[in-house]
Design an enzyme around this catalytic site. Sequence first.
Site, PDB file in Angstrom:
ATOM      1  N   CYS A  83       0.215  -1.351  -0.510  1.00  0.00           N
ATOM      2  CA  CYS A  83       1.210  -0.399  -0.031  1.00  0.00           C
ATOM      3  C   CYS A  83       0.592   0.994  -0.150  1.00  0.00           C
ATOM      4  O   CYS A  83      -0.631   1.132  -0.083  1.00  0.00           O
ATOM      5  CB  CYS A  83       2.528  -0.517  -0.788  1.00  0.00           C
ATOM      6  N   PHE A  84       1.389   2.031  -0.298  1.00  0.00           N
ATOM      7  CA  PHE A  84       0.843   3.385  -0.254  1.00  0.00           C
ATOM      8  C   PHE A  84      -0.038   3.695  -1.465  1.00  0.00           C
ATOM      9  O   PHE A  84      -1.173   4.132  -1.332  1.00  0.00           O
ATOM     10  CB  PHE A  84       1.983   4.407  -0.150  1.00  0.00           C
TER      11      PHE A  84
END
Length: 347
Positions: free
Chosen positions: A85-86
């Site tokens: 994810c980020f």
Amino acid sequence: MYDYKSFDLIIDARSPREFDEDHIPGAVNLPVVDNAEFAEVGTLHRTNPLAAYQLGARYSLENISRHIETHISRYGSKSRILVYCFRGGKRSKVWQDVLETIGYRVERVKGGWKAYRRWVNEQLAVAPSGFRYIVVSGPTGCGKTRLLAALQDNGAQVLDLEALATHRGSIIGAVPGKPQPTQKLFDSLLLARLRSFDPERPVWVESESKKIGQVQLPDALLNAMRAGMTVAVDAPMALRVQLLREDYAHFEDDPGSMIERLRYLRPLIGGEEFDRWESLATEKRVPELFERLMRHHYDPTYRRSILRNYPDIDASPKIMLDGLSLAELQPVAQELIARMEQPATQN
């Protein structure tokens, strides 16, 4: 970083908007929350973090359940899965927990996309210098891109920068209906392509400017290309005009739209010449327009650029092409590979 090709599935757990900006090549976007949900949870978090987490958890479980049914179910229990994810936090962790509970082998990218992006930048500063390049140069419309395709058909390692950039490189080079990648995604695609090459063999590439449309080439790549060998390609004007008519067929019915893209050149080439372009466009005399564009703008501009970046270009091997179809370029590609790759292999 990871050998991404060793995984059976790479899951990008971020929102579609984040995925479109950049992602690991080959990754599949299976978002924990979609764009609207991501914005909603973020807005709520500013006033009520607990409610935001509860809402995010509900969305996550609903979405992951759907993704398992539509996508994950096709993968066997021995599949290797990578998820990110980020920042490598909650969104990828929830995916990892669910998949490990099912029984999959799962790894999570430490630091998430942000760490991946730092790695891409670091690699693009050094990776291009690990290859030797054969740079195909030549004026607009001489068939350079088609020659690269023929070289690839015959086993050469080809770096087609315009294909990665979804742009033909000129002022009128936008590809209808196909937006360019963001700079970050272009960087990812470029690095993935470089990592697919064998450093013991040369890489064929077309001479390019710093920018291809709206994306920029890394300085390390431009410097490595300028230190490489060059091949000067050309073709008779009639063939060049025909190639432009084929590659830019969308301007045949609407040459005026091409003129609008070129309008900012008026101060550079002069009002009289630009008026001539407009006249030819209005009369839909497209072959004459293409020829005039090449003779009065593209050819002299390219000549100045190539001499600036490749000052020894006139000493390069020269090839005059007498046909620009892919079939006609096959023997040319075979001869070039035998002529320019074999000595390097023997050394």
